[in-house]
Design an enzyme around this catalytic site. Structure first.
Site, PDB file in Angstrom:
ATOM      1  N   LYS A  81     -23.609 -22.420 -35.918  1.00  0.00           N
ATOM      2  CA  LYS A  81     -22.383 -22.048 -35.805  1.00  0.00           C
ATOM      3  C   LYS A  81     -22.451 -20.863 -34.712  1.00  0.00           C
ATOM      4  O   LYS A  81     -23.612 -20.386 -34.445  1.00  0.00           O
ATOM      5  CB  LYS A  81     -21.926 -21.084 -37.012  1.00  0.00           C
ATOM      6  CG  LYS A  81     -20.311 -20.892 -37.043  1.00  0.00           C
ATOM      7  CD  LYS A  81     -19.618 -22.144 -37.388  1.00  0.00           C
ATOM      8  CE  LYS A  81     -18.000 -21.892 -37.481  1.00  0.00           C
ATOM      9  NZ  LYS A  81     -17.299 -23.093 -38.124  1.00  0.00           N
ATOM     10  N   GLY A 183       0.229 -23.826 -46.356  1.00  0.00           N
ATOM     11  CA  GLY A 183      -0.156 -23.936 -45.006  1.00  0.00           C
ATOM     12  C   GLY A 183       0.193 -25.168 -44.438  1.00  0.00           C
ATOM     13  O   GLY A 183      -0.840 -26.063 -44.734  1.00  0.00           O
ATOM     14  N   GLY A 185       0.213 -26.167 -41.040  1.00  0.00           N
ATOM     15  CA  GLY A 185      -0.530 -26.046 -39.458  1.00  0.00           C
ATOM     16  C   GLY A 185      -0.852 -27.430 -39.114  1.00  0.00           C
ATOM     17  O   GLY A 185      -0.375 -28.567 -39.652  1.00  0.00           O
TER      18      GLY A 185
HETATM   19  P1  NAD Z   1      -3.814 -23.935 -38.523  1.00  0.00           P
HETATM   20  O1  NAD Z   1      -3.749 -22.414 -37.941  1.00  0.00           O
HETATM   21  O2  NAD Z   1      -3.172 -24.916 -37.578  1.00  0.00           O
HETATM   22  O3  NAD Z   1      -2.407 -23.872 -39.870  1.00  0.00           O
HETATM   23  C1  NAD Z   1      -2.686 -22.906 -40.748  1.00  0.00           C
HETATM   24  C2  NAD Z   1      -0.982 -22.611 -41.462  1.00  0.00           C
HETATM   25  O4  NAD Z   1      -1.299 -21.767 -42.580  1.00  0.00           O
HETATM   26  C3  NAD Z   1      -0.068 -22.023 -40.231  1.00  0.00           C
HETATM   27  O5  NAD Z   1       0.989 -22.829 -40.323  1.00  0.00           O
HETATM   28  C4  NAD Z   1      -0.010 -20.510 -40.887  1.00  0.00           C
HETATM   29  O6  NAD Z   1       1.387 -20.211 -40.526  1.00  0.00           O
HETATM   30  C5  NAD Z   1      -0.285 -20.868 -42.275  1.00  0.00           C
HETATM   31  N1  NAD Z   1      -0.448 -19.603 -43.149  1.00  0.00           N
HETATM   32  C6  NAD Z   1      -1.286 -18.626 -42.670  1.00  0.00           C
HETATM   33  N2  NAD Z   1      -1.738 -17.664 -43.802  1.00  0.00           N
HETATM   34  C7  NAD Z   1      -0.890 -18.342 -44.835  1.00  0.00           C
HETATM   35  C8  NAD Z   1      -0.761 -18.051 -46.022  1.00  0.00           C
HETATM   36  N3  NAD Z   1      -1.008 -16.694 -46.810  1.00  0.00           N
HETATM   37  N4  NAD Z   1       0.231 -18.537 -47.081  1.00  0.00           N
HETATM   38  C9  NAD Z   1       0.877 -19.788 -46.480  1.00  0.00           C
HETATM   39  N5  NAD Z   1       0.537 -20.217 -45.243  1.00  0.00           N
HETATM   40  C10 NAD Z   1      -0.242 -19.621 -44.384  1.00  0.00           C
HETATM   41  O7  NAD Z   1      -5.007 -24.151 -39.301  1.00  0.00           O
HETATM   42  P2  NAD Z   1      -5.432 -25.584 -39.533  1.00  0.00           P
HETATM   43  O8  NAD Z   1      -6.150 -26.273 -38.350  1.00  0.00           O
HETATM   44  O9  NAD Z   1      -4.813 -26.571 -40.013  1.00  0.00           O
HETATM   45  O10 NAD Z   1      -6.756 -25.588 -40.512  1.00  0.00           O
HETATM   46  C11 NAD Z   1      -6.080 -25.066 -42.083  1.00  0.00           C
HETATM   47  C12 NAD Z   1      -7.371 -24.486 -42.777  1.00  0.00           C
HETATM   48  O11 NAD Z   1      -8.288 -25.680 -42.791  1.00  0.00           O
HETATM   49  C13 NAD Z   1      -8.253 -23.457 -42.292  1.00  0.00           C
HETATM   50  O12 NAD Z   1      -8.750 -22.737 -43.428  1.00  0.00           O
HETATM   51  C14 NAD Z   1      -9.274 -24.204 -41.422  1.00  0.00           C
HETATM   52  O13 NAD Z   1     -10.431 -23.096 -41.378  1.00  0.00           O
HETATM   53  C15 NAD Z   1      -9.467 -25.416 -42.383  1.00  0.00           C
HETATM   54  N6  NAD Z   1      -9.952 -26.412 -41.966  1.00  0.00           N
HETATM   55  C16 NAD Z   1      -9.343 -26.883 -40.741  1.00  0.00           C
HETATM   56  C17 NAD Z   1     -10.081 -28.190 -40.127  1.00  0.00           C
HETATM   57  C18 NAD Z   1      -9.392 -28.856 -39.014  1.00  0.00           C
HETATM   58  O14 NAD Z   1      -9.792 -29.860 -38.501  1.00  0.00           O
HETATM   59  N7  NAD Z   1      -8.565 -28.144 -38.338  1.00  0.00           N
HETATM   60  C19 NAD Z   1     -11.301 -28.615 -40.540  1.00  0.00           C
HETATM   61  C20 NAD Z   1     -11.811 -27.995 -41.550  1.00  0.00           C
HETATM   62  C21 NAD Z   1     -11.386 -27.059 -42.254  1.00  0.00           C
END
Ligand code: NAD
Length: 349
Positions: A81, A183, A185
């Site tokens: 990392k 969430g 996103g």
């Molecule tokens: P993102 O930033 O695109 O989306 C996150 C969403 O969560 C946003 O819409 C935000 O408004 C919402 N959010 C934040 N705090 C919140 C809360 N307290 N309650 C409800 N909603 C809330 O992130 P992402 O890429 O979709 O990733 C989501 C999670 O998955 C993260 O923990 C990330 O580390 C993990 N993750 C993502 C990937 C990937 O491929 N993107 C891979 C492995 C793990």
């Protein structure tokens, strides 16, 4: 607060690169936790920390998590990392300069560390780093990369949820099941879509109310206030926002049978895994179910595999979870402990 020396002294990883970039007022930390199964791979996180040592500690902790995640995903990769600890998130030329400096350091490691995006970095940043090193993935499709990993992660979580439903209810059917997606996103929105298409009733919680409403509308679901999400009655709670939502304080509030979502580091404390088991909630270990992004990018960008191969590999996340659930039952341990045991056995084979 621990010093760099203390942190390095108690870390069980192989190698840490520490670079002070005074020109860009930043610290660059690259932690290669394990190269036992292949080059140390892991995302590049850009973040403001209280102290540089906090950034180093984060990189160390996250790199150990990558070792376990990539061992279980069976990608022939070790864990690493990188953290770019900045005073404020840079933009424009200053951002490019920092990413170039960082790219030069990654290049100097000769492929023993390979990286992709993480918190506060995206595909455009990977394209900039790629101007200095070939050991970077998750580049934009325009630059020949696999693009946003979110949809791959979502598909892996989707297969994971189906395998977990099968284990708990004897059927993987989504019709008649209710899933709370916390969430929506990059991952959560794509997951809600996949689940909705197979007939699940979707409840959406997001701190961005516009986004919550839009996704709920698209999947003919409903919304719940973020503060009330944990108490929401559902079959599956899918944390797809922030980590650490599962603690000995929050687990008793849950009204679901399954926790299965993409968020990293969902367990705020080890005792939460035991409590989940004791109250009869099946927990899909986060680093197993959320490996789809790493798998997709690795297959497409590193190994030039086909989309069909990616789909098959994402489906195997469900098979891996099934093995973990069976192992947990056989050995009388939590599913989190069973996942760690699978990782440890791959690392010692
Ligand atoms: P993102 O930033 O695109 O989306 C996150 C969403 O969560 C946003 O819409 C935000 O408004 C919402 N959010 C934040 N705090 C919140 C809360 N307290 N309650 C409800 N909603 C809330 O992130 P992402 O890429 O979709 O990733 C989501 C999670 O998955 C993260 O923990 C990330 O580390 C993990 N993750 C993502 C990937 C990937 O491929 N993107 C891979 C492995 C793990």
């Amino acid at each position: 607060m621990a010093t760099f020396e203390e942190l390095l002294d108690r870390w069980d990883g192989e190698q840490a690169v520490i670079h002070r970039d005074s020109e860009n007022d930043a610290w660059i930390f690259i932690c290669m936790h394990s190269t036992r199964l292949g080059p140390a791979a892991g995302g590049t996180r850009m973040k403001v920390y209280d102290t540089p040592a906090d950034g180093l500690e984060d990189a160390m902790r996250l790199s150990a998590g990558m070792t376990a995640k990539l061992a279980v995903a069976d990608l022939g990769l070790g864990g690493g990392k990188a953290v770019l600890a900045v005073q404020r998130i840079p933009q424009g030329e200053q951002r490019r300069a920092l990413l170039h400096r960082y790219g030069d350091i990654v290049a100097s490691l000769g492929g023993s560390f390979i990286t992709s995006s993480d918190v506060n970095t995206g595909e455009e940043d990977m394209d900039v780093i790629a101007e200095r090193t070939e050991h970077v993935f998750g580049r934009s499709e325009a630059a020949g990369g696999a693009g946003d990993p979110g949809p791959f992660t979502a598909l892996g979580v989707f297969h994971g949820i189906k395998a977990t439903l099968k284990h708990v209810f004897g059927s993987n059917a989504l019709s008649g099941r209710t899933v709370l997606v916390q969430g929506v996103g990059s991952v959560g929105a794509a997951l809600a879509d996949l689940l909705g298409r197979e007939g699940a009733a979707i409840i959406v919680a997001d701190v961005d109310p516009e986004r919550a409403r839009a996704v709920a509308l698209a999947v003919s679901g409903s919304t719940v206030e973020p503060d009330a999400a944990l108490e929401q009655e559902c079959d599956v709670y899918a944390p797809c926002a922030l980590g650490a939502t599962l603690s000995t304080a929050t687990v008793p509030r849950l009204r679901c049978r399954i926790v299965a979502g993409s968020a990293n580091n969902q367990l705020a404390e080890p005792g939460a895994a035991e409590l989940l088991r004791d109250v009869g909630i099946l927990y899909a270990p986060d680093y197993v179910i959320n490996a789809g992004g790493a798998i997709g990018i690795n297959y497409l960008e590193v190994n030039n595999r086909s989309q069909a191969d990616v789909d098959a590999a994402l489906q195997r996340i469900g098979d891996t979870l099934k093995e973990i659930y069976e192992r947990a039952e056989r050995e009388g341990v939590t599913t989190a402990a069973a996942a760690d045991a699978v990782a440890a056995s791959r690392l010692s084979a």
